[in-house]
Enzyme design. Sequence first.
Site, short mmCIF file in Angstrom:
data_model
loop_
_atom_site.label_atom_id
_atom_site.label_comp_id
_atom_site.label_asym_id
_atom_site.label_seq_id
_atom_site.Cartn_x
_atom_site.Cartn_y
_atom_site.Cartn_z
CD GLU A 96 -7.58 3.13 0.09
OE1 GLU A 96 -6.51 2.59 0.42
OE2 GLU A 96 -7.99 3.15 -1.08
CB SER A 155 -0.91 0.04 1.23
OG SER A 155 -1.65 1.24 1.22
CE LYS A 157 -3.35 -2.29 -0.05
NZ LYS A 157 -3.75 -2.24 -1.39
CG HIS A 209 -4.84 -0.79 3.95
ND1 HIS A 209 -5.11 -0.25 2.71
CD2 HIS A 209 -4.04 0.11 4.58
CE1 HIS A 209 -4.49 0.91 2.58
NE2 HIS A 209 -3.83 1.15 3.71
CG ASN A 210 -7.29 -1.48 -0.37
OD1 ASN A 210 -6.29 -1.22 0.28
ND2 ASN A 210 -7.27 -1.61 -1.68
#
Length: 477
Positions: free
Chosen positions: A190, A128, A183, A186-187
């Site tokens: 986000e 990222s 990940k 994480h997105n």
Amino acid sequence: SSAQIGVTGLAVMGRNLARNFARNGYTVAVHNRTAARMHALVEEFGHEGSFVAAETAKEFVAALERPRRLVIMVKAGEPTDAVIEEFAPLLEPGDMIIDGGNAHFADTRRRERALREQGIHFVGTGVSGGEEGALNGPSIMPGGSKESYESLGPMLEKISAKAADGAPCVTHVGPDGAGHFVKMVHNGIEYADMQLIGEAYQLLRDVAGYEPAQIADIFRTWNTGRLDSYLIEITAEVLSHVDAATGKPFVDVVVDQAEQKGTGRWTVQIALDLGVPVSGIAEAVFARSLSGHAALREASRRLAGPTAAPLGEAEAAAFADRVEQALYASKIVSYTQGFHEVAAGSDEYGWDIDLGAVSAIWRGGCIIRAAFLDRIRAAYDARADLPSLLSDETFAREIADAQDDWREVLIAATRQGVPTPGFAAALAYYDALRAERLPAALTQGQRDYFGAHTYRRTDRDGSFHTLWGDDRSEVSA
Ligand code: 6PG
């Protein structure tokens, strides 16, 4: 065979990652399906370090020292499978394939299993930080075997972002798909962060009456406090930007339809499967979908709205402070939900993910990097089995302090007809978790009534059914 690492797939992310390795003193073999792109990289950036130009897959593999470390940076899905199929037959036991794309973790699990049979380590790795991060230091989330991390870890630590305390933003997240799973979440976080910031902006504009440039200044001020983060920082930049062609605020000339490539949607799909309530992330994904339904929106423009008057100028500054509280409290809830999903994934797949370590590597390099993450790390370091971020005393106290303002903001939003699905979902989650009793008891009663689905009692063990169509006596089920 002199290159310590190789990168194939030299679009922006791959190219910048290759340069990052080279700038850190590694000899990097570079390869691309169309060789022209590889030659362009060597020509333009060759002076930055030591590159080995490989025109063919065979040359590429031959250029790598053993065990080979081969990074693939191609599109998720079929293109990734195609590249693996091309290279795997050329590799030997002990070699490593590192997939740095945004792959679905289920694909990563499948690929890892298949390659393991050949003795090849497949390391699904979340990366990222966008283009800039890939070049100057991303946050890196590798999965795969422990052994592969022993060999790869030091190199990844070197090229990764460093947190404020100097710690590299990379850790071995867990086996097989753990890195890509983290990940993905994480997105999702986000998306939620971006949605909450968007709602704050809309409220400051439509309820408090501020102009984009003024809102940029408000965000700049917030960025010096507990909301200090990359996304708040770039929000101020975007809001203060003026379109050269029209002289209007840039944000007013951009079509208001948000796109997505899929990782936020996956976060929600997987959460549904795991039974984890990630309502804030879900609202963020749905808000993007809704924005894209142009015809539906057009057909709905004439629906009635509220008649309440907006705030007067005198009240605007106090309202902005309240929005900061609402944004911060909602942010705590999104992260609570996201970390819950990571914990649930870890349990489901036996990954044993250290949540403190995950928060630590998100402190720098990645899109959601923020001062806030250091506090999440501290919460998990103090208690690794924290049932929820909301059970951390510091966060609980902060929400307690914010909640009156948070509620007031939602009242104002509702009164003015400004959609705030993220703030509202976060508050509903908070209130539902706090509740002594939930209407779920009624739901169970209804299920038992129409389908004899049974219920449990608060005062006795066992499962029960009421004979609704008969004398309504209760039987053990
Ligand atoms: C990152 C980003 C990156 C990308 C995503 C989100 O961590 O560097 O998350 O992976 O921006 O693909 O993009 P969408 O908004 O297009 O889904």
